[in-house]
Write an enzyme that holds these catalytic residues in place. Sequence first.
Site, PDB file in Angstrom:
ATOM      1  N   ARG A  23      -7.389  -2.075 -10.929  1.00  0.00           N
ATOM      2  CA  ARG A  23      -8.203  -2.035  -9.488  1.00  0.00           C
ATOM      3  C   ARG A  23      -8.642  -0.527  -9.123  1.00  0.00           C
ATOM      4  O   ARG A  23      -8.708   0.006 -10.287  1.00  0.00           O
ATOM      5  CB  ARG A  23      -7.431  -2.651  -8.512  1.00  0.00           C
ATOM      6  CG  ARG A  23      -6.944  -4.116  -8.787  1.00  0.00           C
ATOM      7  CD  ARG A  23      -5.791  -4.699  -7.734  1.00  0.00           C
ATOM      8  NE  ARG A  23      -6.701  -4.944  -6.153  1.00  0.00           N
ATOM      9  CZ  ARG A  23      -6.148  -5.123  -5.202  1.00  0.00           C
ATOM     10  NH1 ARG A  23      -4.768  -5.404  -5.190  1.00  0.00           N
ATOM     11  NH2 ARG A  23      -6.519  -5.272  -4.236  1.00  0.00           N
ATOM     12  N   HIS A  62       1.496   3.640  -2.949  1.00  0.00           N
ATOM     13  CA  HIS A  62       0.468   4.582  -3.674  1.00  0.00           C
ATOM     14  C   HIS A  62       0.519   5.693  -2.780  1.00  0.00           C
ATOM     15  O   HIS A  62      -0.174   6.960  -2.895  1.00  0.00           O
ATOM     16  CB  HIS A  62      -0.963   4.008  -3.558  1.00  0.00           C
ATOM     17  CG  HIS A  62      -0.933   2.550  -4.001  1.00  0.00           C
ATOM     18  ND1 HIS A  62      -0.693   2.489  -5.584  1.00  0.00           N
ATOM     19  CD2 HIS A  62      -1.442   1.358  -3.642  1.00  0.00           C
ATOM     20  CE1 HIS A  62      -0.662   1.149  -5.869  1.00  0.00           C
ATOM     21  NE2 HIS A  62      -1.029   0.513  -4.759  1.00  0.00           N
ATOM     22  N   SER A 122      -0.815  -8.372  -7.718  1.00  0.00           N
ATOM     23  CA  SER A 122      -1.920  -8.018  -8.443  1.00  0.00           C
ATOM     24  C   SER A 122      -1.758  -7.014  -9.619  1.00  0.00           C
ATOM     25  O   SER A 122      -0.489  -6.702  -9.608  1.00  0.00           O
ATOM     26  CB  SER A 122      -3.182  -7.642  -7.551  1.00  0.00           C
ATOM     27  OG  SER A 122      -2.969  -6.356  -7.043  1.00  0.00           O
ATOM     28  N   ALA A 140       0.856  -1.239  -0.007  1.00  0.00           N
ATOM     29  CA  ALA A 140       0.035  -0.132  -0.023  1.00  0.00           C
ATOM     30  C   ALA A 140       0.811   1.025   0.099  1.00  0.00           C
ATOM     31  O   ALA A 140       0.367   2.361  -0.507  1.00  0.00           O
ATOM     32  CB  ALA A 140      -0.961  -0.140   1.321  1.00  0.00           C
ATOM     33  N   ARG A 193      -5.200   2.974  -6.553  1.00  0.00           N
ATOM     34  CA  ARG A 193      -4.004   2.128  -7.015  1.00  0.00           C
ATOM     35  C   ARG A 193      -3.377   2.461  -8.148  1.00  0.00           C
ATOM     36  O   ARG A 193      -2.343   1.856  -8.499  1.00  0.00           O
ATOM     37  CB  ARG A 193      -4.328   0.609  -6.905  1.00  0.00           C
ATOM     38  CG  ARG A 193      -4.781   0.108  -5.265  1.00  0.00           C
ATOM     39  CD  ARG A 193      -5.290  -1.417  -5.489  1.00  0.00           C
ATOM     40  NE  ARG A 193      -6.158  -1.657  -4.321  1.00  0.00           N
ATOM     41  CZ  ARG A 193      -5.729  -2.086  -3.215  1.00  0.00           C
ATOM     42  NH1 ARG A 193      -4.684  -1.907  -2.835  1.00  0.00           N
ATOM     43  NH2 ARG A 193      -6.616  -2.276  -2.280  1.00  0.00           N
ATOM     44  N   ASP A 209      11.834   8.948  -1.901  1.00  0.00           N
ATOM     45  CA  ASP A 209      13.166   9.692  -1.953  1.00  0.00           C
ATOM     46  C   ASP A 209      14.234   8.658  -1.755  1.00  0.00           C
ATOM     47  O   ASP A 209      15.507   9.064  -1.967  1.00  0.00           O
ATOM     48  CB  ASP A 209      13.089  10.651  -0.608  1.00  0.00           C
ATOM     49  CG  ASP A 209      12.013  11.725  -0.989  1.00  0.00           C
ATOM     50  OD1 ASP A 209      11.929  12.115  -2.184  1.00  0.00           O
ATOM     51  OD2 ASP A 209      11.843  12.477  -0.147  1.00  0.00           O
ATOM     52  N   HIS A 229       4.303  -6.216  -8.175  1.00  0.00           N
ATOM     53  CA  HIS A 229       3.025  -6.355  -7.506  1.00  0.00           C
ATOM     54  C   HIS A 229       2.341  -7.562  -7.914  1.00  0.00           C
ATOM     55  O   HIS A 229       2.391  -7.867  -9.297  1.00  0.00           O
ATOM     56  CB  HIS A 229       1.835  -5.173  -8.181  1.00  0.00           C
ATOM     57  CG  HIS A 229       2.358  -3.796  -7.440  1.00  0.00           C
ATOM     58  ND1 HIS A 229       2.696  -3.453  -6.172  1.00  0.00           N
ATOM     59  CD2 HIS A 229       3.012  -2.659  -8.234  1.00  0.00           C
ATOM     60  CE1 HIS A 229       3.140  -2.363  -5.934  1.00  0.00           C
ATOM     61  NE2 HIS A 229       3.511  -1.785  -7.135  1.00  0.00           N
TER      62      HIS A 229
HETATM   63  O1  CA2 Z   1      -0.504  -6.557  -5.766  1.00  0.00           O
HETATM   64  C1  CA2 Z   1       0.112  -5.989  -4.890  1.00  0.00           C
HETATM   65  O2  CA2 Z   1       1.254  -6.756  -4.808  1.00  0.00           O
HETATM   66  C2  CA2 Z   1      -0.027  -5.027  -4.071  1.00  0.00           C
HETATM   67  O3  CA2 Z   1       1.210  -4.441  -3.875  1.00  0.00           O
HETATM   68  C3  CA2 Z   1      -0.454  -5.443  -2.822  1.00  0.00           C
HETATM   69  C4  CA2 Z   1      -0.990  -4.491  -1.684  1.00  0.00           C
HETATM   70  C5  CA2 Z   1      -1.878  -3.440  -2.251  1.00  0.00           C
HETATM   71  O4  CA2 Z   1      -2.126  -2.369  -1.457  1.00  0.00           O
HETATM   72  C6  CA2 Z   1      -1.079  -2.947  -3.475  1.00  0.00           C
HETATM   73  O5  CA2 Z   1      -2.118  -2.064  -4.334  1.00  0.00           O
HETATM   74  C7  CA2 Z   1      -1.009  -4.006  -4.816  1.00  0.00           C
HETATM   75  C8  CA2 Z   1      -1.783  -5.047  -0.498  1.00  0.00           C
HETATM   76  C9  CA2 Z   1      -1.049  -6.105   0.127  1.00  0.00           C
HETATM   77  C10 CA2 Z   1      -1.895  -6.560   1.245  1.00  0.00           C
HETATM   78  O6  CA2 Z   1      -1.297  -7.861   1.679  1.00  0.00           O
HETATM   79  C11 CA2 Z   1      -2.142  -8.931   1.576  1.00  0.00           C
HETATM   80  C12 CA2 Z   1      -1.531 -10.043   1.914  1.00  0.00           C
HETATM   81  C13 CA2 Z   1      -2.200 -11.426   2.024  1.00  0.00           C
HETATM   82  C14 CA2 Z   1      -3.594 -11.303   1.581  1.00  0.00           C
HETATM   83  C15 CA2 Z   1      -4.080 -10.065   1.147  1.00  0.00           C
HETATM   84  C16 CA2 Z   1      -3.318  -9.048   1.228  1.00  0.00           C
END
Ligand code: CA2
Length: 163
Positions: free
Chosen positions: A116, A89, A111, A86, A120, A96, A109
């Site tokens: 999305r 974003h 995803s 997160a 994001r 920096d 990433h």
């Molecule tokens: O897709 C990705 O790798 C992200 O960096 C994952 C972040 C999200 O905020 C980005 O926009 C995209 C979220 C990671 C949350 O971690 C989790 C771990 C296990 C299951 C669900 C979420």
Amino acid sequence: MSKKSNKHKALPIYLVNGPNLNTLGTREPEIYGSTTLAQVEAMAAERAASHGYALVARQSNKEGELVDYIQEARTHASALILNAAAYTHTSVAILDALKMLAMPVIEVHISNPQAREDFRHHSYVALAATGSVTGMGTFGYVLAVEAAVNLLKTRASKKGKSQ
Ligand code: CA2
């Protein structure tokens, strides 16, 4: 007495993961899959080793600690693979820190953030990264190792030619 080798040893590739990725594989498997972070790190380390690189894996839920790891990479790594989660974003502090690096930086990433929510769609990390791997699931980390090694080889051969 054993002789010390003078052979140059490449610095490791750093793999840094941001907030909540320590719970990978345990929730939202439809978006993030069911592979755990430990498995991701092992897969990436195996691929790095196949190219002769060690891999150092770090994860933190704290922005400042991620900045510390990026600063550590500056002197201890040959390339950085970063999923800032997160903070991608939101974090000017991470941007920096990344700007101080003179090495390949691969943004990962799991995803595809572009597919999305709007919030994001902007990545501070992308402003300082060499390139990104997104939407490929956890296999994206292996692709990121390949990309980092390829960039390192290209940079080494360019350096060799200019000498
Ligand atoms: O897709 C990705 O790798 C992200 O960096 C994952 C972040 C999200 O905020 C980005 O926009 C995209 C979220 C990671 C949350 O971690 C989790 C771990 C296990 C299951 C669900 C979420």
